[in-house]
Design a protein around this motif. Structure first.
Motif: not given
Length: 323
Positions: A217-226
């Motif tokens: 899994l690659i962690e994503l930033d929830g505050k950033s855009t898709l």
């Protein structure tokens, strides 16, 4: 008389027994005189009228007939033609709501690249591997430009919701704007009926490629855009985003970190350089010690009396005494 009558009947149509036969059924070898008799024959005997390619034939029958010998080859040829026609006509036969989005359709105007022999396209920095038409994931992909009025690029996304390490549910979302904030989209479209205010929500992207027995899994930033989260990532048809509602990771999953290899290389290189420096320092010390030993030996040699001169002086003294 009986023998002659039986011979006459054998030379007549086996259905009407009035006219000489013209046709022979390829399935059961029954002889008929017309299409009407052939139809009656199929109705009476439930015969299909076609040769069964899986029917067992003896060796003598295969060798004695070219048609029987080539029946497997002919069967495979027919199947191949049917598949070829089905693939070519699939796009036209699919309903409009099952077709690919206009932005992701495979066509000759789309610039394609290759990675390890596999074609892919790039959209907004995302490397997209496309599957052949007809596969369920390809048919379900509606990624593309949405609407003439709104005119935005929308993704099809598989949302995988994990409530614990072993339980997950999958929701498919369409027309997800790439400029939308990730956590806002999840709250509005995915978790709208769930109370997750007290839960630690984290977002991850399925890494592609990854071993089937060891997914990453690659962690994503929830505050950033898709769009920013998917930049320079690789997906198959469309993204698979995991929403984890507990502390920890799902079973058999691990977090993929791109910088680990770089840091390990840097540390190993620094260790190598330090070891090289220490070895060079040791070599310098050894050289200095050797040089010091050489100088001390030279000084000692100069301070010692000459052995040859000491041996020559006594004969001179003895000669002077004799004089």
């Amino acid at each position: 008389m009986a023998s002659t009558e039986s011979e006459l009947l054998q030379n007549l149509c086996e259905i009407c027994q009035l006219v000489k036969p013209k046709y022979k059924c390829p399935a059961c070898s029954m002889r008929t005189c017309s299409a009407a008799c052939s139809k009656r024959h199929k109705e009476q005997t439930s015969c299909t009228g076609t040769v069964d390619p899986t029917k067992f034939l003896k060796r003598e029958e295969l060798v004695g007939s070219i048609h029987n010998f080539n029946r497997d080859y002919n069967f495979l040829q027919r199947v191949g033609r049917q598949i070829h026609v089905a693939v070519n006509d699939l796009e036209d036969k699919l309903p409009k709501n099952k077709r690919r989005g206009p932005g992701m359709r495979q066509n000759k105007f789309k610039k394609r690249k290759q990675d390890n022999g596999k074609d892919y396209i790039v959209r907004s920095g995302v490397k997209i591997h496309q599957l052949p038409d007809g596969m369920s994931r390809a048919a379900n992909n509606k990624t593309g430009w949405i609407g003439k009025k709104d005119n935005y690029f929308g993704w099809t996304i598989d949302w995988v919701i994990w409530k614990d390490a072993a339980t997950s549910t999958v929701k498919v979302g369409h027309a997800v704007p790439e400029e939308s904030i990730l956590e806002e989209v999840v709250k509005k479209r995915v978790l709208q009926n769930d109370d997750t205010s007290d839960l630690p929500i984290r977002y991850f992207l399925s890494k592609v490629p990854a071993p089937a027995n060891k997914p990453a899994l690659i962690e994503l930033d929830g505050k950033s855009t898709l769009k920013n989260n998917l930049n320079e990532k690789t997906v198959i048809e469309y993204p698979v985003i995991h929403i984890i509602l507990f502390d920890g990771l799902p079973k058999d999953y691990e977090i993929y970190q791109e910088e680990e290899s770089d840091s390990s290389d840097d540390s190993s290189s620094s260790d190598d350089s330090s070891s090289d420096d220490s070895s060079s320092d040791n070599d310098d010390k050894e050289d200095d010690n050797k040089a010091g030993e050489d100088t001390t030996d030279q000084v000692n040699n100069e301070s010692k009396p000459d052995d040859d001169s000491s041996d020559d002086e006594p004969p001179e003294e003895s000669s002077s005494k004799q004089d």
